[in-house]
Design an enzyme around this catalytic site. Structure first.
Site, PDB file in Angstrom:
ATOM      1  N   SER A  48       1.234  -0.910   0.406  1.00 24.88           N
ATOM      2  CA  SER A  48       0.229  -0.062  -0.347  1.00 24.88           C
ATOM      3  C   SER A  48       0.703   1.478   0.224  1.00 24.88           C
ATOM      4  O   SER A  48       1.576   1.296  -0.037  1.00 24.88           O
ATOM      5  CB  SER A  48      -1.053   0.124   1.142  1.00 24.88           C
ATOM      6  OG  SER A  48      -0.184   0.335   2.272  1.00 24.88           O
ATOM      7  N   LYS A  49       0.285   2.135   0.323  1.00 27.85           N
ATOM      8  CA  LYS A  49       1.401   3.340  -0.131  1.00 27.85           C
ATOM      9  C   LYS A  49       2.354   3.691   1.055  1.00 27.85           C
ATOM     10  O   LYS A  49       3.025   4.452   0.814  1.00 27.85           O
ATOM     11  CB  LYS A  49      -0.026   4.778  -0.348  1.00 27.85           C
ATOM     12  CG  LYS A  49      -0.740   4.804  -1.214  1.00 27.85           C
ATOM     13  CD  LYS A  49      -0.299   6.341  -1.527  1.00 27.85           C
ATOM     14  CE  LYS A  49      -1.665   6.558  -2.650  1.00 27.85           C
ATOM     15  NZ  LYS A  49      -3.466   6.443  -3.055  1.00 27.85           N
ATOM     16  N   ARG A  50       1.652   2.836   1.863  1.00 26.40           N
ATOM     17  CA  ARG A  50       2.712   3.046   3.231  1.00 26.40           C
ATOM     18  C   ARG A  50       3.956   2.327   2.639  1.00 26.40           C
ATOM     19  O   ARG A  50       4.969   3.036   3.947  1.00 26.40           O
ATOM     20  CB  ARG A  50       2.259   2.545   4.446  1.00 26.40           C
ATOM     21  CG  ARG A  50       1.252   2.904   5.880  1.00 26.40           C
ATOM     22  CD  ARG A  50       0.770   2.288   6.086  1.00 26.40           C
ATOM     23  NE  ARG A  50       0.585   0.964   5.886  1.00 26.40           N
ATOM     24  CZ  ARG A  50       0.451  -0.006   6.458  1.00 26.40           C
ATOM     25  NH1 ARG A  50       2.203  -0.617   7.345  1.00 26.40           N
ATOM     26  NH2 ARG A  50       0.842  -1.494   5.629  1.00 26.40           N
ATOM     27  N   HIS A  51       3.968   1.880   2.420  1.00 23.69           N
ATOM     28  CA  HIS A  51       5.554   0.869   1.266  1.00 23.69           C
ATOM     29  C   HIS A  51       5.773   2.184   0.316  1.00 23.69           C
ATOM     30  O   HIS A  51       7.157   1.618  -0.134  1.00 23.69           O
ATOM     31  CB  HIS A  51       5.022   0.141   0.664  1.00 23.69           C
ATOM     32  CG  HIS A  51       4.652  -1.137   1.811  1.00 23.69           C
ATOM     33  ND1 HIS A  51       3.028  -1.227   1.686  1.00 23.69           N
ATOM     34  CD2 HIS A  51       5.345  -2.128   2.983  1.00 23.69           C
ATOM     35  CE1 HIS A  51       2.935  -2.310   2.915  1.00 23.69           C
ATOM     36  NE2 HIS A  51       4.257  -2.408   3.421  1.00 23.69           N
ATOM     37  N   GLY A  52       5.580   3.083  -0.186  1.00 25.48           N
ATOM     38  CA  GLY A  52       5.758   3.890  -0.956  1.00 25.48           C
ATOM     39  C   GLY A  52       4.762   3.938  -2.338  1.00 25.48           C
ATOM     40  O   GLY A  52       3.807   3.619  -2.051  1.00 25.48           O
TER      41      GLY A  52
END
Ligand code: GLU
Length: 460
Positions: free
Chosen positions: A238-242
């Site tokens: 997800s966006k948390r990972h980049g």
């Protein structure tokens, strides 16, 4: 077997992300390798969350990845009358029914069922009432009350659900819109889809869809559920990972071939081979070799593939791919030959087009900023004196070999090593102690810029 037809069915509620791209790729490969058709269906029935911008962004991302589709994209929102036709027919045939239960009542009964250890599913109150339309009413599918529904998944193998676990699912909402499961089945049936390859977040929908196929009397397609992509911490990417969107990878300077190769290999292998052109994938890809466990997105490996494809790209083409990143900094475009020369000197020095542009930046800057440490170490009074004497011999255009010869001779005359001449000159011209080959730099900068940079270095 008749011609196979696969589809990619994104909802335009966001950008195309890498997981979706992998699903699209697998569908594309399956169709292309068997001379079948690959169609694109935009599932835009959620009017609140779907936008034309996202539709266009998804189409652009598919085009960038070179995943071409057959015919025009199909828009689910334009097929509502067809969905309704199938739904009405199911009601007429007693396979679906109007349900007047209000959401609050349903919730109350659900809570009661839960409290007494029952299942929180629809209790079938309206199932046999033979009701008709009414404000706020929905249409539910009359599902089987026992038995099992299963399929042989191309990736997961046999999957079975107990029909008692499946609700009498709503197929027409109170606002007159079909639900996802119903719209997808009608579309897949009427578009002649033979193979449905999609993310395994849809596994729970598949038994419901199979029951709808049976109710409609349509032949079942073959299903394959692709495992999701995880981030390094093993949670769903997800966006948390980049970055997760395909176009973000484009902006970061990845080549489509690298991303495609990476996504194919993330779940699939063919011996030890790592590098696959699209053409090769088309020949070798086999869904039965796609693993059923989730893959972890590994940027290092993507970088490695990107470096490979950067080196494989013909220099003139690579120059044009890197140029937009330099142009964005406001530089004027040099002639084609010079740009290619520049790119050749940095080609092996970065993993992305963005990194190549950064490495090439010093050529374009008026005066590249001098690294303080490098200046303190190499722009000593003695070296400045040497640089001054270089001005007299670097004032004419030469090709790289000519400069090499000149500087070697000068080093010999002075009884010093070539490096003792080269390093101060490198710092003066690039601001850094590490750079592409010095002789190529001299050739590319030309006498005017070279002398200007030496003069500036002499002043500090
Ligand atoms: N529109 C659905 C999604 O984006 C895909 C539906 C399907 O492949 O069946 O998740």
């Amino acid at each position: 077997m008749s011609q196979i037809v696969t589809r990619f069915a994104p909802s335009p509620t966001g950008h195309l992300h890498v997981g979706g791209a992998r699903t699209a790729l697998f569908n594309w490969l399956l169709a292309r390798q068997q001379g079948g058709r690959f169609v694109l269906r935009i599932e835009d029935t959620d009017a609140q969350r779907s936008t034309d911008e996202f539709t266009q962004a998804i189409l652009s991302a598919m085009t960038w990845l070179n995943l071409d589709w057959d015919g025009e994209p199909v828009y689910q929102s334009q097929r509502l009358a067809l969905h309704r036709e199938y739904i009405d027919r199911m009601v007429a045939e007693g396979k679906a029914y109007w349900c007047h239960c209000k959401p609050e009542e349903l919730e109350e009964r659900r809570q009661k069922a839960l409290a007494s250890g029952g299942k929180p599913k629809y209790d079938g109150l309206c199932r046999e009432k033979n009701l008709g339309p009414a404000p706020g009413a929905v249409i539910r599918f009359k599902g089987p009350e026992d038995g099992e529904t299963g399929w042989d998944d191309l990736i997961k193998g046999p999957v079975v659900f107990d029909n008692r676990e499946l609700d009498d699912l709503i197929i027409l909402k109170s606002d007159g819109m079909p639900t996802y499961n119903m719209a997808v089945v009608v579309d897949d049936v009427t578009m002649g889809i033979t193979h449905i390859i999609r993310g395994d977040d849809h596994v729970n929908n598949t038994p419901r869809q199979i029951l709808l196929y049976k109710a409609i009397g349509a032949a079942l397609p073959i299903f394959g559920h692709v495992p999701m992509i995880l981030g390094a911490d093993k949670t769903r990417l997800s966006k948390r990972h980049g970055a997760t969107s395909v176009m973000a990878y484009k902006e970061m300077g990845y080549l489509p071939q690298a991303l495609i190769n990476y996504l194919a290999r993330l779940g699939w292998s063919h011996g030890d081979q790592e590098i696959f052109s699209l053409e090769e994938m088309k020949q070798l890809f086999d869904l039965s070799h796609v693993g059923s466990s989730a893959g972890v997105f590994n940027t290092e490996k993507l970088n490695w593939l990107n470096s490979h494809y950067i080196k494989e790209t013909p220099p003139a083409e690579l120059a044009e791919l890197v140029w937009p990143y330099l142009e964005a900094k406001g530089y004027a475009k040099p002639d084609g030959e010079t740009l290619v020369k520049i790119i050749l000197t940095v080609r092996e020095r970065g993993k992305t087009l963005v990194e190549l542009a950064e490495k090439a930046d010093f050529y374009f800057q008026d005066l590249p900023p001098l690294d303080e440490k490098a200046a303190a170490k190499f722009l000593t009074p003695e070296n400045k004196e040497m640089l001054k004497s270089l001005k007299g011999i670097l004032d004419k255009p030469l090709i790289a070999e000519g400069f090499e010869e000149l500087l070697r001779r000068l080093a010999e005359e002075r009884g010093i090593k070539l490096g003792a001449v080269a390093q101060p000159l490198r710092v003066a011209l690039t601001g850094q102690t590490a750079s592409p080959g010095l002789f190529e730099i001299l050739d590319i900068l030309g006498p005017e810029k070279t002398l200007k940079r030496i003069d500036a270095a002499l002043l500090i």
